[in-house]
Write an enzyme that holds these catalytic residues in place. Structure first.
Site, PDB file in Angstrom:
ATOM      1  N   THR A  44       0.834  -1.042   0.551  1.00 54.72           N
ATOM      2  CA  THR A  44       0.331   0.500  -0.266  1.00 54.72           C
ATOM      3  C   THR A  44       0.490   1.384  -0.183  1.00 54.72           C
ATOM      4  O   THR A  44       0.609   1.988  -0.404  1.00 54.72           O
ATOM      5  CB  THR A  44      -1.255   0.152   1.590  1.00 54.72           C
ATOM      6  OG1 THR A  44      -2.043  -1.135   0.622  1.00 54.72           O
ATOM      7  CG2 THR A  44      -1.861   1.216   1.268  1.00 54.72           C
ATOM      8  N   TYR A 107     -12.836  -3.974  -2.240  1.00 50.33           N
ATOM      9  CA  TYR A 107     -13.622  -2.703  -3.217  1.00 50.33           C
ATOM     10  C   TYR A 107     -15.133  -3.765  -3.416  1.00 50.33           C
ATOM     11  O   TYR A 107     -16.115  -3.675  -3.576  1.00 50.33           O
ATOM     12  CB  TYR A 107     -13.456  -2.580  -4.448  1.00 50.33           C
ATOM     13  CG  TYR A 107     -14.629  -1.829  -4.969  1.00 50.33           C
ATOM     14  CD1 TYR A 107     -15.076  -0.329  -4.805  1.00 50.33           C
ATOM     15  CD2 TYR A 107     -14.850  -2.392  -6.300  1.00 50.33           C
ATOM     16  CE1 TYR A 107     -15.964   0.037  -5.633  1.00 50.33           C
ATOM     17  CE2 TYR A 107     -16.161  -1.794  -7.232  1.00 50.33           C
ATOM     18  CZ  TYR A 107     -16.512  -0.667  -6.232  1.00 50.33           C
ATOM     19  OH  TYR A 107     -17.868   0.136  -7.233  1.00 50.33           O
ATOM     20  N   TYR A 133      -2.735 -10.303   4.583  1.00 50.54           N
ATOM     21  CA  TYR A 133      -2.792  -8.854   4.518  1.00 50.54           C
ATOM     22  C   TYR A 133      -3.854  -8.099   5.023  1.00 50.54           C
ATOM     23  O   TYR A 133      -4.997  -7.895   3.955  1.00 50.54           O
ATOM     24  CB  TYR A 133      -2.373  -8.114   3.667  1.00 50.54           C
ATOM     25  CG  TYR A 133      -2.265  -6.466   4.262  1.00 50.54           C
ATOM     26  CD1 TYR A 133      -2.559  -6.015   4.920  1.00 50.54           C
ATOM     27  CD2 TYR A 133      -1.319  -5.754   2.553  1.00 50.54           C
ATOM     28  CE1 TYR A 133      -2.162  -4.655   5.266  1.00 50.54           C
ATOM     29  CE2 TYR A 133      -1.069  -4.681   3.133  1.00 50.54           C
ATOM     30  CZ  TYR A 133      -2.368  -4.132   4.669  1.00 50.54           C
ATOM     31  OH  TYR A 133      -1.842  -2.228   4.123  1.00 50.54           O
ATOM     32  N   ARG A 138      -8.969   0.013   4.832  1.00 49.95           N
ATOM     33  CA  ARG A 138      -9.075   0.283   3.321  1.00 49.95           C
ATOM     34  C   ARG A 138      -9.777  -0.991   2.598  1.00 49.95           C
ATOM     35  O   ARG A 138     -10.001   0.385   0.939  1.00 49.95           O
ATOM     36  CB  ARG A 138      -7.625   0.391   3.386  1.00 49.95           C
ATOM     37  CG  ARG A 138      -6.178   1.278   3.213  1.00 49.95           C
ATOM     38  CD  ARG A 138      -4.808   0.832   3.062  1.00 49.95           C
ATOM     39  NE  ARG A 138      -4.572   2.606   3.146  1.00 49.95           N
ATOM     40  CZ  ARG A 138      -4.492   3.153   2.698  1.00 49.95           C
ATOM     41  NH1 ARG A 138      -4.506   3.268   1.003  1.00 49.95           N
ATOM     42  NH2 ARG A 138      -3.616   4.278   3.029  1.00 49.95           N
ATOM     43  N   LYS A 161      -0.475 -10.104   8.475  1.00 47.02           N
ATOM     44  CA  LYS A 161      -0.270  -8.853   8.622  1.00 47.02           C
ATOM     45  C   LYS A 161      -1.231  -8.275   9.321  1.00 47.02           C
ATOM     46  O   LYS A 161      -2.218  -8.108   8.467  1.00 47.02           O
ATOM     47  CB  LYS A 161      -0.195  -8.237   7.245  1.00 47.02           C
ATOM     48  CG  LYS A 161       0.157  -6.941   7.662  1.00 47.02           C
ATOM     49  CD  LYS A 161       1.055  -5.124   6.604  1.00 47.02           C
ATOM     50  CE  LYS A 161       0.593  -4.459   6.821  1.00 47.02           C
ATOM     51  NZ  LYS A 161       1.296  -3.396   5.524  1.00 47.02           N
ATOM     52  N   ILE A 203       5.217  -4.834  10.225  1.00 51.24           N
ATOM     53  CA  ILE A 203       4.767  -3.947   8.580  1.00 51.24           C
ATOM     54  C   ILE A 203       4.397  -2.559   9.340  1.00 51.24           C
ATOM     55  O   ILE A 203       3.448  -2.824   9.057  1.00 51.24           O
ATOM     56  CB  ILE A 203       4.541  -5.194   8.069  1.00 51.24           C
ATOM     57  CG1 ILE A 203       4.866  -6.075   7.609  1.00 51.24           C
ATOM     58  CG2 ILE A 203       5.006  -4.609   6.499  1.00 51.24           C
ATOM     59  CD1 ILE A 203       3.647  -7.528   6.312  1.00 51.24           C
TER      60      ILE A 203
END
Length: 291
Positions: A44, A107, A133, A138, A161, A203
């Site tokens: 990202t 999305y 992840y 997001r 993550k 991370i």
């Protein structure tokens, strides 16, 4: 197992938005010299959403080449299309990445059973260590701990993550899968707490600008030195918060430019840091003697 301070590396760009390849080389060398334990290329923070597929793969290859085996390289290869994620993961393996980081599909909001099939398909297609992840803020898709547990026995899936910053979630994950996969923090403010619970590393966005301090923080937490880790994290808290005064990676790219480490480029629809945030970021950098 990859442990410690894992930088979510920015992708440096010139003012016109083109990738700054020399700047990328310098950043990789900077992190190796400063003690960063591992590097994520094109996550990202590396603006994966606005790089072309060719650029995405070229950045991975360049980071692998410059690191030259001195640090493990994790390639960001997640996508909201399973076939695209497979293709990127296959390419990352060819380019020599040590592992891949696969963001939860964004999305299109798949159900939990879709997430399981998505990651099963990638693992079956590419024999490379894979790190899940989860960043629902997001992606609008939350991979639940039970879903992670359902994937934990797949040989290629070696970690997750967890970027919610929820310590109850972190504890649940470590209890469920900590003996089968590594649990990494994806939230700088709370990372030391997750590591003290048994997590294996962080991370990090903050590590872009304070790599030595973030390495030190991770080593303290991994060693169980709770008081020392907490104290260092409190020193870093102003910087952690300033890195999210606007959407990541807007503040961290401006900070790196202010430190003289790269040019100011960033890609639309992201834009350069709003001037009203300059003092906030500068003060955080100055208080840690980074400028």
């Amino acid at each position: 197992m990859i442990t410690g301070s894992i930088v979510a590396l920015v992708t440096p760009m010139h003012a016109d938005g083109q990738v700054d390849w020399d700047g990328l080389d310098r950043l990789v060398e900077f992190h190796i010299k400063q003690g960063t334990d591992s590097i994520v290329a094109v996550g990202t923070t590396g603006e994966s959403a606005t790089l072309s597929t060719e650029e995405h793969c070229d950045v991975i290859g360049r980071v692998v080449k410059v690191a030259a085996g001195r640090r493990p390289i994790i390639a960001g290869t997640g996508a909201n299309s399973t076939s695209e994620a497979i293709e990127l993961t296959q390419e990352a393996k060819k380019l020599g990445a040590d592992a891949c980081l696969l963001v939860t599909p964004y999305y299109n909001k798949p159900p939990q059973r879709g997430l399981i099939k998505h990651h099963e398909a990638i693992a079956a297609s590419v024999d490379i260590p894979q790190i899940l992840y989860n960043v629902p803020g997001r992606t609008a898709c939350d991979m639940l701990p039970e879903t992670v547990a359902a994937l934990a026995d797949i040989e290629q899936i070696v970690g997750i993550k967890e970027a919610t910053g929820d310590m109850d979630r972190a504890r649940q994950l470590i209890d469920l899968v900590g003996d089968r996969m590594a649990v990494y923090s994806g939230d700088d403010e709370t990372a030391y707490q997750l590591m003290l619970m048994g997590g294996k590393g962080n991370i990090s966005v903050t590590a872009n600008v304070a790599p030595a301090l973030m390495h030190q923080l991770c080593m303290l937490a991994l060693d169980g030195q709770a008081d020392e880790a907490k104290a260092l994290n409190e020193r870093l808290m102003q910087l952690h918060k300033s890195m999210f005064c606007e959407a990541n990676p807007i503040p961290v790219k401006w900070a790196l430019k202010r430190m003289g480490l790269m040019d100011r480029g960033i890609r639309l629809p992201l834009v350069e840091l709003d001037e009203r945030f300059y003092p906030k970021v500068e003060l955080a950098l100055a208080n840690l003697e980074l400028i």
